[in-house]
Motif scaffolding. Structure first.
Motif, PDB file in Angstrom:
ATOM      1  N   GLU A 743      -8.674  -0.167   4.735  1.00  0.00           N
ATOM      2  CA  GLU A 743      -8.889  -1.613   4.824  1.00  0.00           C
ATOM      3  C   GLU A 743      -8.049  -2.358   3.796  1.00  0.00           C
ATOM      4  OE1 GLU A 743     -12.548  -4.859   4.476  1.00  0.00           O
ATOM      5  OE2 GLU A 743     -12.958  -2.722   4.321  1.00  0.00           O
ATOM      6  N   ARG A 744      -7.949  -1.788   2.603  1.00  0.00           N
ATOM      7  CA  ARG A 744      -7.238  -2.458   1.515  1.00  0.00           C
ATOM      8  C   ARG A 744      -5.729  -2.361   1.658  1.00  0.00           C
ATOM      9  NH1 ARG A 744      -9.288  -0.789  -4.297  1.00  0.00           N
ATOM     10  NH2 ARG A 744     -11.116  -1.863  -3.462  1.00  0.00           N
ATOM     11  N   TYR A 745      -5.237  -1.214   2.160  1.00  0.00           N
ATOM     12  CA  TYR A 745      -3.798  -0.973   2.139  1.00  0.00           C
ATOM     13  C   TYR A 745      -3.178  -0.777   3.518  1.00  0.00           C
ATOM     14  CZ  TYR A 745      -4.991   0.048  -2.718  1.00  0.00           C
ATOM     15  OH  TYR A 745      -5.464  -0.023  -3.999  1.00  0.00           O
ATOM     16  N   GLY A 746      -3.913  -1.062   4.565  1.00  0.00           N
ATOM     17  CA  GLY A 746      -3.442  -0.795   5.911  1.00  0.00           C
ATOM     18  C   GLY A 746      -2.150  -1.487   6.283  1.00  0.00           C
ATOM     19  N   SER A 747      -1.843  -2.599   5.607  1.00  0.00           N
ATOM     20  CA  SER A 747      -0.611  -3.329   5.929  1.00  0.00           C
ATOM     21  C   SER A 747       0.591  -2.839   5.128  1.00  0.00           C
ATOM     22  CB  SER A 747      -0.817  -4.830   5.675  1.00  0.00           C
ATOM     23  OG  SER A 747      -1.092  -5.075   4.303  1.00  0.00           O
ATOM     24  N   ASN A 748       0.404  -1.861   4.237  1.00  0.00           N
ATOM     25  CA  ASN A 748       1.488  -1.350   3.406  1.00  0.00           C
ATOM     26  C   ASN A 748       1.860   0.060   3.881  1.00  0.00           C
ATOM     27  OD1 ASN A 748       3.021  -0.085   1.283  1.00  0.00           O
ATOM     28  ND2 ASN A 748       2.305  -1.660  -0.116  1.00  0.00           N
ATOM     29  N   PRO A 749       2.961   0.195   4.629  1.00  0.00           N
ATOM     30  CA  PRO A 749       3.304   1.512   5.196  1.00  0.00           C
ATOM     31  C   PRO A 749       3.511   2.597   4.146  1.00  0.00           C
ATOM     32  CG  PRO A 749       4.579  -0.227   6.250  1.00  0.00           C
ATOM     33  CD  PRO A 749       3.896  -0.854   5.075  1.00  0.00           C
ATOM     34  N   LEU A 750       4.096   2.239   2.996  1.00  0.00           N
ATOM     35  CA  LEU A 750       4.353   3.264   1.988  1.00  0.00           C
ATOM     36  C   LEU A 750       3.056   3.829   1.421  1.00  0.00           C
ATOM     37  CD1 LEU A 750       7.390   1.771   0.021  1.00  0.00           C
ATOM     38  CD2 LEU A 750       7.408   3.600   1.732  1.00  0.00           C
ATOM     39  N   ILE A 751       2.045   2.985   1.273  1.00  0.00           N
ATOM     40  CA  ILE A 751       0.755   3.486   0.785  1.00  0.00           C
ATOM     41  C   ILE A 751       0.062   4.301   1.878  1.00  0.00           C
ATOM     42  CG2 ILE A 751      -1.508   2.858  -0.113  1.00  0.00           C
ATOM     43  CD1 ILE A 751      -0.270   0.429  -1.397  1.00  0.00           C
ATOM     44  N   MET A 752       0.171   3.831   3.111  1.00  0.00           N
ATOM     45  CA  MET A 752      -0.452   4.588   4.192  1.00  0.00           C
ATOM     46  C   MET A 752       0.227   5.936   4.399  1.00  0.00           C
ATOM     47  SD  MET A 752      -2.963   2.779   4.730  1.00  0.00           S
ATOM     48  CE  MET A 752      -3.669   3.762   6.032  1.00  0.00           C
TER      49      MET A 752
END
Length: 876
Positions: A743-752
Motif C-alpha cells: 500500500e505504501r510503496y506500490g507506485s514505486n517500481p524499484l521498491i516493489m
C-alpha cells in the motif's frame, strides 16, 4: 533482432580496420517513431590497406535514406545490416550517410531507444550500428561533434558526449543543442539523451585547479533522490586523483538515470547513462545495500574515464583490460570508503557464487576469450570479477611500488590507444624487471585452479613441512592446463594466538607470500619449537579452490585469533560449510553433523565480541548460502536436502544462542536518525541478522513486525519484511506487513522489485506457482529488465529448492520467460538463460528434467543468436 545463425569470431583472425574515421559529425532529428540521423564522416584508408579495397561498414536494422561520397551520390550495396562500397578513393574522403530508425519500437534497448519517454542510447558492445552504418569496432577512434534537434516540449534537455556548444530555438517549437568531444573514442562510447529530465548540479575542482560542472539527471519527480549519487561522484573523482593521479579531462561530467536499461550503467565519455536503480536513494526508498551499490557503480563508471575511455580495447577479446581493471579499481575505492575486510568478504562471496560456477560449467572461458559467437554473452563474471582478481594478484606478485609504477607507465604510454593485454603486462614487466609470461596464463586458461595442501610437523627436527600441488580441471575448450603463478599469502601462529616470524625467506617465499609456480612444491619452516597453526590464502590472495585438510581445532583457532579478518571469516565459513555438507551426506540434512559443539559456541562468541566491526559480525552470522553449498557438492546435488541441512544447522545455532541473541538485538535497536555511513549500516546489518535468529527461536513474528512498524528507513522495513516472509510466511504479522508495504510503496517500481525478489526466494515445492502468480502483479512488466531480474532472476539464482524442482516446473517457468523475452530483448533473455549453467550438477531426476527443458527451448523457432549461443554451450 540478430539472426539465429552467427559466425564464430576468433582472436587469431584479428586484422586492423581497413578504413578509419578520424572525425564524425552527427545530426539527430528526434522523433519517437522515425528519427533521422545524418552522419558526415571523414574517412581514410588505414596504413597497409591496398588500393581498391572494398569499404564495409556495419549496420543492424537501419534504413538507408541517402548516401554521398565527397558530396556526390554514389551506388552501394546496402542492407539493413551492412553497407558495401567499391572503388572508394585511396586517400581521405568525406562520406555522408542518412538513416532512419524507430526508437519507440526498439525494445532490445540497444542503440537509440526510449525509456519512459526519454530518448537514450546504449552502444556497447555493438549498438552504434543500430543508429548508422559505421566500422563499429573498438579500435576505430573518432572525434565526435553532435547536433541534436527535438521538439522543446518533448525533450527540453538534450545531452551528448563532451563539452556543450551552441543551443537555441528552431522553427515550430523545435530546438537544438550541440556537443563536441575533443577526445577520440570508439563508437561504443557514443551517447545521446533527450527528454523531460531534471538535473541536480554541483562542481568539482580538479588537482590542477580546473572547475568541472557536474550534473545528475533523472526523470521529473525523482530529483530529490540524487544527493548520494552526486556525493559519490565527487569522492570518486578525488580518490582517482589521489590514488592513481588521474584527473578528469572535460569541462562537464553528466550522469543520466533511466528506467529501462539492460545493464547497471554505461561509461560513455562524459555522459554516463545509468539504470536508475543505481542512482536514486533516500532513507525511505533505498537500503544500505542500495547506497553501497550506488557508491561503487558510480565509481566504477567514472574510473572507466581512464581505464576504458582514454585507453580503450583494441578488440572485444581485450574486454577484461577495461572491465577487470576497473572492477579492481572500484573494489579498492569501496575498501577505502568502507571496511576493507567486510568489502573483501563481499567481493569473494560474489566471486564464488557467480564466477566459480561459471568456471566449473559449460560456459567456462578464459579471462581473455579466444573466440565468440555473440560478444554480449561475454560480459561475464569471469571477465569482470576474475579479471579483477588477476589484477590483485599482479600487485601481490610484483609488489606495491612496482605495481604503481606499472600503472603510471600504462597510463602514460597508452593514453589514446586501443590496447591489448600484452601491452598492459609489458608495462609491469618493465616496471618490475620480472618476466610475467607464466603469470599471463591467468588470462589464457579457463577454470579455477585447485591447490591441495598437506602439512607434517617433525617435533624432533622442529620443522613444519608444507607440500602444495596445483592443477586446473579441464574445460570445454581446454583440456591440458599449464601450472600458473599462484601467490598464496600465509601466516604462522603460536599457541597463544601470536603471529610468528617466518624463519626462511626465499624467491619462492617472500613477504609472507608463497609463490607457487610448479605443479608441486615443498617448503620447510624450520626452528619451530612447537607445531604452529598455519593460515593459508590470507585475504583470498588468489582465486583458487584450496583443499587443505586442516584439523578442525586449527580452523577454530584461526576463527578466534586470525588477525586478517577476511581469513578469520573464511575459517568460520569453511567450518560451517563442512558441517552442513556432512549433515547433508550423513542424514539427508535431518540431523546435525557430529562434533559441531565447539563450532556452535563460536557463533555466540563472534556475535557478542564488541571488538569486532558490527558489519563483520553480521557476515559471520550469515551462513553459507544454498547456491554456494550446491557448488561445493558438485555432483548429484539434491537442493531440498541441502536446504534441510542448512536449516538444521541454523536451528542448532538458534537453540544455543537464541536468548543471548535477543538481548543483543535489543541493544542494537536505535532511534538515531538514519545515516548511510558504514558504522550505522553495520549496526543495522547485525540487528537484522540477529532478528532472523530471534524470529526462528521465538517461533513468532511479533518482534520483526514491531521493528517493521517503528522503522524510519527502507533498510529495516525491507529487512524485517524479508525475515517475516522467509521465517513466518503464513503468519498474520507477515500478511499485515506485506499489505502495508504494498500500500505504501506500490507506485514505486524499484521498491516493489524488492518485494518481487522476496517472493521469488521463498523456498518450497510451491515456489514456481508462487512466482507465476507474482507475474500477474501490476508492477511486473516483462519489457523492463529490472522487473525480470528482480522476480525471475532472483528465483533462478537465489532459490535452489524452488528452481530445481524434480518435476521440472521451475525449469519450464524460466524457459517460458526466456522464450517471450527473447523476441524483444535478446541480451536479457541470454542473461536469464545462463541460470541453467548448473544443471549437470543436479541429481539424475532434476538433470533429466533440465535437459529436456533445454532441448525444447533450443528448438524454438527464430531464437536470437544471443540466446542460442548460451543454450548451445550449456548443452555441450
Amino acid at each position: 533482432m540478430r539472426s539465429e545463425v552467427g559466425t564464430t569470431v576468433k582472436l587469431s583472425n584479428y586484422a586492423p580496420a581497413a578504413y578509419l574515421v578520424p572525425a564524425i559529425d552527427l545530426t539527430f532529428r528526434l522523433d519517437p517513431k522515425r528519427t533521422i540521423v545524418r552522419a558526415v564522416m571523414q574517412v581514410r584508408p588505414n596504413l597497409g590497406t591496398p588500393p581498391g579495397t572494398e569499404l564495409v561498414f556495419d549496420g543492424d536494422g537501419v534504413e538507408m535514406l541517402d548516401l554521398k561520397l565527397n558530396g556526390e551520390p554514389i551506388e552501394a550495396k546496402t542492407s539493413p545490416d551492412e553497407l558495401r562500397i567499391e572503388n572508394v578513393p585511396h586517400e581521405a574522403f568525406t562520406l555522408e550517410i542518412e538513416t532512419a530508425i524507430d526508437p519507440e519500437a526498439n525494445l532490445a534497448l540497444s542503440g537509440l531507444y526510449r525509456s519512459n519517454g526519454v530518448y537514450c542510447t546504449q552502444c556497447e558492445a555493438e549498438g552504434f550500428r543500430r543508429i548508422t552504418y559505421f566500422p563499429d569496432r573498438p579500435d576505430v577512434l573518432s572525434v565526435y561533434s553532435v547536433r541534436i534537434e527535438a521538439l522543446a516540449d518533448q525533450a527540453p534537455v538534450l545531452l551528448s558526449n563532451g563539452n556543450p556548444g551552441e543551443s537555441g530555438a528552431l522553427e515550430a517549437g523545435w530546438h537544438f543543442a550541440e556537443w563536441h568531444d575533443p577526445w577520440p573514442k570508439p563508437s561504443y562510447l557514443f551517447a545521446l539523451v533527450g527528454g523531460d529530465i531534471v538535473g541536480s548540479f554541483d562542481t568539482f575542482t580538479t588537482m590542477s585547479g580546473r572547475t568541472v560542472d557536474l550534473g545528475v539527471y533523472v526523470e521529473r519527480g525523482k530529483e530529490d533522490r540524487t544527493g548520494w549519487a552526486v556525493d559519490s561522484l565527487k569522492r570518486s573523482m578525488k580518490w582517482d586523483e589521489e590514488t592513481f593521479g588521474r584527473e578528469y579531462d572535460l569541462d562537464v561530467f553528466n550522469i543520466v538515470a533511466v528506467s529501462d536499461f539492460n545493464m547497471g550503467a554505461m561509461e560513455n565519455k562524459g555522459l554516463n547513462i545509468f539504470n536508475d536503480k543505481y542512482i536514486l536513494a533516500d532513507p525511505q526508498t533505498a537500503t544500505d545495500v542500495d547506497y553501497a551499490n550506488i557508491e561503487t557503480i558510480i565509481a566504477h563508471e567514472y574510473f572507466h574515464n581512464w581505464t576504458g575511455n582514454r585507453i580503450t580495447c583494441r578488440d572485444w577479446f581485450q574486454l577484461c583490460l577495461k572491465e577487470g581493471l576497473t572492477v579492481y579499481r572500484d573494489h579498492e575505492f569501496s575498501a577505502d570508503m568502507r571496511s576493507r575486510p567486510v568489502t573483501r568478504i563481499a567481493e569473494v562471496r560474489t566471486l564464488k557464487v557467480a564466477q566459480f560456477p561459471e568456471d566449473a560449467g559449460p560456459l567456462a572461458h578464459p579471462v581473455r576469450p579466444t573466440s565468440y559467437r555473440e560478444i554480449n554473452n561475454f560480459y561475464t563474471a569471469t571477465v569482470y570479477e576474475k579479471g579483477s582478481e588477476v589484477i590483485r594478484m599482479l600487485r601481490i606478485v610484483i609488489g606495491e611500488k612496482a605495481f604503481q609504477s606499472g600503472m603510471a607507465l600504462y597510463f602514460d604510454r597508452h593514453d589514446g590507444d586501443a590496447a591489448t593485454i600484452e601491452d598492459f603486462l609489458t608495462c609491469f614487466e618493465e616496471a618490475s624487471g620480472r618476466s610475467l609470461s607464466q603469470f599471463a596464463l591467468w588470462y589464457h586458461q579457463a577454470g579455477t585452479p585447485q591447490v591441495t595442501a598437506q602439512t607434517a610437523y617433525d617435533e624432533q627436527a622442529q620443522t613444519l613441512t608444507l607440500t602444495l600441488e596445483q592443477s586446473t580441471p579441464p574445460t570445454p575448450e581446454q583440456n591440458e592446463k599449464e601450472p600458473v603463478h599462484i601467490p598464496i599469502s600465509f601466516a604462522l601462529f603460536g599457541a597463544g594466538g601470536e603471529e610468528l616470524a617466518v624463519p626462511n625467506q626465499s624467491e619462492a617465499v617472500r613477504d609472507n607470500v608463497i609463490h607457487l609456480t610448479d605443479r608441486e612444491m615443498t617448503i620447510e619452516f624450520q626452528e619451530m619449537e612447537n607445531r604452529p597453526v598455519l593460515s593459508l590464502l590470507r585475504g583470498f590472495s588468489a582465486p583458487i579452490n584450496l583443499n587443505f585438510d586442516q584439523p578442525i581445532e586449527d580452523r577454530i583457532f584461526l576463527a578466534r585469533h586470525e588477525g586478517d579478518l577476511y581469513t578469520r571469516w573464511q575459517a568460520l565459513d569453511r567450518l560451517a560449510t563442512d558441517a552442513i555438507i556432512s549433515s547433508y551426506r550423513d542424514s539427508g540434512g535431518e540431523q546435525l553433523a557430529s562434533g559441531t559443539d565447539a563450532l556452535l559456541d563460536l557463533y555466540g562468541e563472534m556475535a557478542a565480541d564488541e571488538r569486532l566491526d558490527t558489519a563483520w559480525r553480521a557476515l559471520a552470522l550469515s551462513l553459507p548460502n544454498e547456491t554456494t553449498l550446491v557448488r561445493e557438492i558438485e555432483r548429484n546435488a539434491n537442493p531440498d536436502a541441502i536446504h534441510k541441512a542448512r536449516e538444521t544447522f541454523f536451528h542448532a545455532i538458534t537453540s544455543r544462542h537464541g536468548e543471548a541473541f535477543g538481548i543483543l538485538y535489543e541493544s542494537l535497536v536505535s532511534n538515531e536518525p538514519y545515516s548511510p555511513d558504514p558504522q550505522s549500516a553495520g549496526r543495522r546489518a547485525l540487528e537484522l541478522a540477529l532478528l532472523d535468529y530471534c524470529t526462528m527461536a521465538e517461533n513468532s513474528g511479533e518482534r520483526a513486525k514491531k521493528l517493521f512498524d517503528e522503522a524510519d528507513n527502507m533498510t529495516e522495513r525491507a529487512g524485517t519484511l524479508e525475515v517475516l516472509m522467509l521465517r513466518r510466511p503464513a503468519s498474520q504479522e507477515t500478511a499485515a506487513a506485506r499489505a502495508t508495504f504494498e500500500e505504501r510503496y506500490g507506485s514505486n517500481p524499484l521498491i516493489m522489485d524488492k518485494l518481487l525478489g522476496m517472493v521469488a526466494k521463498i523456498p518450497g515445492s510451491d515456489a514456481p506457482e508462487r512466482v507465476r502468480a507474482a507475474m500477474t502483479h501490476p508492477n511486473y512488466v516483462e519489457t523492463n529488465p529490472n522487473r525480470v531480474r528482480a522476480l525471475i532472476g532472483s528465483f533462478a539464482a537465489g532459490n535452489p529448492t524452488g528452481f530445481h524442482q524434480p518435476d521440472g516446473t521451475g525449469y519450464r517457468l524460466l524457459a517460458e520467460v526466456i522464450g517471450r523475452v527473447a523476441t524483444r530483448n535478446p541480451q536479457l533473455a541470454a542473461r536469464m538463460a545462463t541460470h541453467f549453467r548448473s544443471w549437470k550438477g543436479m541429481d539424475s531426476t532434476r538433470r533429466e528434467a533440465a535437459h529436456q527443458t533445454l532441448l525444447e527451448l533450443r528448438k524454438t523457432s527464430g531464437l536470437p543468436l544471443d540466446v542460442r549461443d548460451i543454450l548451445d554451450r550449456t548443452l555441450s
